[in-house]
Scaffold this motif. Structure first.
Motif, PDB file in Angstrom:
ATOM      1  N   ASP A   1       4.305   0.901 -22.540  1.00  0.00           N
ATOM      2  CA  ASP A   1       4.884  -0.387 -22.176  1.00  0.00           C
ATOM      3  C   ASP A   1       6.324  -0.303 -21.681  1.00  0.00           C
ATOM      4  N   HIS A   2       7.086   0.703 -22.126  1.00  0.00           N
ATOM      5  CA  HIS A   2       8.477   0.824 -21.674  1.00  0.00           C
ATOM      6  C   HIS A   2       8.634   1.853 -20.567  1.00  0.00           C
ATOM      7  N   ASN A   3       7.534   2.397 -20.108  1.00  0.00           N
ATOM      8  CA  ASN A   3       7.594   3.466 -19.119  1.00  0.00           C
ATOM      9  C   ASN A   3       7.201   3.002 -17.730  1.00  0.00           C
TER      10      ASN A   3
ATOM     11  N   GLY B   1       6.981  -3.246 -18.399  1.00  0.00           N
ATOM     12  CA  GLY B   1       6.734  -4.645 -18.682  1.00  0.00           C
ATOM     13  C   GLY B   1       5.292  -5.043 -18.411  1.00  0.00           C
ATOM     14  N   ASP B   2       5.044  -6.325 -18.537  1.00  0.00           N
ATOM     15  CA  ASP B   2       3.700  -6.842 -18.337  1.00  0.00           C
ATOM     16  C   ASP B   2       3.267  -6.711 -16.876  1.00  0.00           C
ATOM     17  N   ASN B   3       1.961  -6.544 -16.675  1.00  0.00           N
ATOM     18  CA  ASN B   3       1.454  -6.343 -15.316  1.00  0.00           C
ATOM     19  C   ASN B   3       1.804  -7.493 -14.379  1.00  0.00           C
ATOM     20  N   SER B   4       1.846  -8.709 -14.919  1.00  0.00           N
ATOM     21  CA  SER B   4       2.081  -9.876 -14.075  1.00  0.00           C
ATOM     22  C   SER B   4       3.481  -9.900 -13.476  1.00  0.00           C
ATOM     23  N   VAL B   5       4.427  -9.205 -14.076  1.00  0.00           N
ATOM     24  CA  VAL B   5       5.805  -9.225 -13.581  1.00  0.00           C
ATOM     25  C   VAL B   5       6.327  -7.845 -13.188  1.00  0.00           C
ATOM     26  N   ALA B   6       5.547  -6.815 -13.442  1.00  0.00           N
ATOM     27  CA  ALA B   6       6.019  -5.450 -13.178  1.00  0.00           C
ATOM     28  C   ALA B   6       6.199  -5.217 -11.677  1.00  0.00           C
ATOM     29  N   HIS B   7       7.254  -4.510 -11.340  1.00  0.00           N
ATOM     30  CA  HIS B   7       7.497  -4.098  -9.972  1.00  0.00           C
ATOM     31  C   HIS B   7       6.397  -3.126  -9.529  1.00  0.00           C
ATOM     32  N   LYS B   8       5.920  -3.283  -8.303  1.00  0.00           N
ATOM     33  CA  LYS B   8       4.885  -2.395  -7.776  1.00  0.00           C
ATOM     34  C   LYS B   8       5.265  -1.978  -6.374  1.00  0.00           C
ATOM     35  N   GLN B   9       5.133  -0.685  -6.091  1.00  0.00           N
ATOM     36  CA  GLN B   9       5.430  -0.210  -4.763  1.00  0.00           C
ATOM     37  C   GLN B   9       4.408   0.832  -4.334  1.00  0.00           C
ATOM     38  N   TYR B  10       4.243   0.949  -3.016  1.00  0.00           N
ATOM     39  CA  TYR B  10       3.223   1.814  -2.436  1.00  0.00           C
ATOM     40  C   TYR B  10       3.791   2.512  -1.203  1.00  0.00           C
ATOM     41  N   ILE B  11       3.265   3.696  -0.911  1.00  0.00           N
ATOM     42  CA  ILE B  11       3.606   4.297   0.368  1.00  0.00           C
ATOM     43  C   ILE B  11       2.885   3.528   1.468  1.00  0.00           C
ATOM     44  N   ASP B  12       3.446   3.580   2.664  1.00  0.00           N
ATOM     45  CA  ASP B  12       2.931   2.768   3.767  1.00  0.00           C
ATOM     46  C   ASP B  12       1.456   3.026   4.046  1.00  0.00           C
ATOM     47  N   SER B  13       1.024   4.254   3.906  1.00  0.00           N
ATOM     48  CA  SER B  13      -0.345   4.598   4.292  1.00  0.00           C
ATOM     49  C   SER B  13      -1.407   3.989   3.376  1.00  0.00           C
ATOM     50  N   VAL B  14      -1.010   3.488   2.200  1.00  0.00           N
ATOM     51  CA  VAL B  14      -2.009   2.901   1.293  1.00  0.00           C
ATOM     52  C   VAL B  14      -1.768   1.417   1.035  1.00  0.00           C
ATOM     53  N   LYS B  15      -0.688   0.887   1.594  1.00  0.00           N
ATOM     54  CA  LYS B  15      -0.418  -0.542   1.407  1.00  0.00           C
ATOM     55  C   LYS B  15      -1.601  -1.364   1.894  1.00  0.00           C
ATOM     56  N   ASP B  16      -1.914  -2.427   1.208  1.00  0.00           N
ATOM     57  CA  ASP B  16      -3.014  -3.344   1.520  1.00  0.00           C
ATOM     58  C   ASP B  16      -4.383  -2.732   1.262  1.00  0.00           C
ATOM     59  N   ARG B  17      -4.421  -1.491   0.761  1.00  0.00           N
ATOM     60  CA  ARG B  17      -5.704  -0.867   0.398  1.00  0.00           C
ATOM     61  C   ARG B  17      -5.763  -0.502  -1.086  1.00  0.00           C
ATOM     62  N   PHE B  18      -4.640  -0.060  -1.639  1.00  0.00           N
ATOM     63  CA  PHE B  18      -4.593   0.366  -3.039  1.00  0.00           C
ATOM     64  C   PHE B  18      -3.884  -0.697  -3.864  1.00  0.00           C
ATOM     65  N   ILE B  19      -4.319  -0.845  -5.112  1.00  0.00           N
ATOM     66  CA  ILE B  19      -3.697  -1.788  -6.042  1.00  0.00           C
ATOM     67  C   ILE B  19      -3.464  -1.083  -7.372  1.00  0.00           C
ATOM     68  N   ILE B  20      -2.220  -1.082  -7.830  1.00  0.00           N
ATOM     69  CA  ILE B  20      -1.903  -0.479  -9.130  1.00  0.00           C
ATOM     70  C   ILE B  20      -1.733  -1.589 -10.156  1.00  0.00           C
ATOM     71  N   SER B  21      -2.208  -1.343 -11.366  1.00  0.00           N
ATOM     72  CA  SER B  21      -2.084  -2.326 -12.433  1.00  0.00           C
ATOM     73  C   SER B  21      -1.933  -1.606 -13.764  1.00  0.00           C
ATOM     74  N   ARG B  22      -1.472  -2.335 -14.769  1.00  0.00           N
ATOM     75  CA  ARG B  22      -1.301  -1.744 -16.083  1.00  0.00           C
ATOM     76  C   ARG B  22      -1.760  -2.703 -17.164  1.00  0.00           C
ATOM     77  N   ASP B  23      -2.256  -2.151 -18.254  1.00  0.00           N
ATOM     78  CA  ASP B  23      -2.635  -2.917 -19.429  1.00  0.00           C
ATOM     79  C   ASP B  23      -1.971  -2.223 -20.616  1.00  0.00           C
ATOM     80  N   ASN B  24      -0.827  -2.742 -21.013  1.00  0.00           N
ATOM     81  CA  ASN B  24      -0.045  -2.071 -22.042  1.00  0.00           C
ATOM     82  C   ASN B  24      -0.743  -2.065 -23.402  1.00  0.00           C
ATOM     83  N   ALA B  25      -1.565  -3.064 -23.659  1.00  0.00           N
ATOM     84  CA  ALA B  25      -2.285  -3.109 -24.934  1.00  0.00           C
ATOM     85  C   ALA B  25      -3.250  -1.932 -25.059  1.00  0.00           C
TER      86      ALA B  25
END
Length: 127
Positions: free
Chosen positions: A30-32, A54-78
């Motif tokens: 959760d803190h990583n 932090g929580d998935n709903s507010v966590a910063h997310k970034q992608y390299i250009d070649s995967v933008k709009d195709r890949f989605i990263i998410s987290r479930d800290n629980a």
């Protein structure tokens, strides 16, 4: 030992989808910040995506250009879990994918700032 246990990946045809799952072992996520990297045969390792703490709903997310709009990263800290959903996969996405932790996405995609690496998961996109 603190590391990620990875699952998912595999063989898929172009245009298909796969999930890459990374579960933390021996520590809490959760803190990583979590980074996902890939390395194709004969190529240098490259950063694919980074998700802030932090929580998935507010966590910063970034992608390299070649995967933008195709890949989605998410987290479930629980569940100490990070998932990379890979859609519309292309042959050039073929690589070994690995998860690791960092202190901030600002240093992404510099892999030397990341640790607790997973064992790597093969993703192959081929018809």
């Amino acid at each position: 030992q603190e590391r990620f246990e990875q699952s998912g990946g595999g063989l898929v045809e172009p245009g298909g989808s796969l999930n890459l799952s990374c579960v933390a072992s021996g520590f809490f996520t959760d803190h990583n910040v979590i980074g996902i990297f890939r390395q194709a045969p004969g190529k240098e390792r490259e950063g694919v995506s980074c998700i802030g703490n932090g929580d998935n709903s507010v966590a910063h997310k970034q992608y390299i250009d070649s995967v933008k709009d195709r890949f989605i990263i998410s987290r479930d800290n629980a569940k100490n879990l990070v998932v990379l959903r890979m859609n519309n996969l292309k042959p050039e996405d073929t690589a070994v994918y690995s998860c690791a932790t960092g202190s901030t996405c600002l240093v992404f995609p510099h892999a030397e700032y990341f640790k607790r690496w997973g064992q790597g998961t093969q993703v192959t996109v081929s018809s």
